[in-house]
Write a protein that holds these residues in place. Structure first.
Motif, PDB file in Angstrom:
ATOM      1  N   SER A  95       0.836  -1.193   0.000  1.00  0.00           N
ATOM      2  CA  SER A  95       0.000   0.000   0.000  1.00  0.00           C
ATOM      3  C   SER A  95       0.875   1.249   0.000  1.00  0.00           C
ATOM      4  CB  SER A  95      -0.878   0.004   1.255  1.00  0.00           C
ATOM      5  OG  SER A  95      -1.452   1.277   1.453  1.00  0.00           O
ATOM      6  N   GLN A 128       2.561  -1.067   3.990  1.00  0.00           N
ATOM      7  CA  GLN A 128       2.456  -2.455   4.435  1.00  0.00           C
ATOM      8  C   GLN A 128       2.282  -3.424   3.271  1.00  0.00           C
ATOM      9  OE1 GLN A 128       2.858  -3.483   7.735  1.00  0.00           O
ATOM     10  NE2 GLN A 128       3.542  -1.363   7.778  1.00  0.00           N
ATOM     11  N   ALA A 177      -0.327   4.070   0.878  1.00  0.00           N
ATOM     12  CA  ALA A 177      -0.842   4.855   2.001  1.00  0.00           C
ATOM     13  C   ALA A 177      -0.222   4.435   3.326  1.00  0.00           C
ATOM     14  CB  ALA A 177      -2.357   4.742   2.080  1.00  0.00           C
ATOM     15  N   THR A 178       0.166   3.145   3.442  1.00  0.00           N
ATOM     16  CA  THR A 178       0.715   2.651   4.718  1.00  0.00           C
ATOM     17  C   THR A 178       2.097   2.026   4.589  1.00  0.00           C
ATOM     18  OG1 THR A 178      -0.256   0.437   4.466  1.00  0.00           O
ATOM     19  CG2 THR A 178      -1.618   2.142   5.566  1.00  0.00           C
TER      20      THR A 178
END
Length: 145
Positions: free
Chosen positions: A110, A115, A112-113
């Motif tokens: 991701s 991860q 956004a993260t």
């Protein structure tokens, strides 16, 4: 007496909260020191001007740096090298919308993260994307480590 008791409790808390545990670093990726400024007014960075936009900056990091506009004003920067491989010919990740995918094993991360989104069932220690600092300064984003 009350002051003395408060000091003892504070000192006990201080000693208990200190830890000798070290942060586990990614063994595959060295840390590079750099600073790079992105001028959002330039047309080559148009993809970063809107929420969900992402772009590969190839000249910094291991295999480049992926920059992601989270919500129109907050930016994240990640190394484009797959964090679960020693850098090699297939370990550069490829942008795929709000994800990036490792060419070696199709691991998806991701933006956004950072991860790993699709770890294998028999996985051992797996690492997230290597994060770099992204700071907004007017119409510029400064990426650094």
């Amino acid at each position: 007496m009350k002051k003395k008791l408060c000091r003892i409790v504070f000192l006990a808390f201080l000693f208990v909260s200190c830890s000798n545990s070290e942060v586990e670093r990614n063994p595959y990726l060295q840390e590079y020191r750099f600073q790079f400024q992105i001028n959002l007014n330039l047309p080559e960075y148009d993809d970063l001007r809107f929420a969900g936009g992402s772009l590969l900056i190839p000249q910094i990091g291991h295999k480049g740096v992926l920059v992601f506009n989270l919500n129109g004003s907050d930016y994240f920067a990640w190394d484009a090298s797959c964090p679960n491989h020693v850098p090699n010919t297939c370990s550069q990740t490829q942008l795929n919308g709000v994800l990036t995918e490792c060419a070696c094993d199709s691991f998806q991360y991701s933006l956004a993260t950072g991860q790993l989104l699709n770890p294998p069932e028999d996985s051992g220690q797996l690492y997230p994307l290597l994060f770099y600092r992204a700071e907004t300064r007017g119409n510029a984003v400064v990426i650094s480590n």
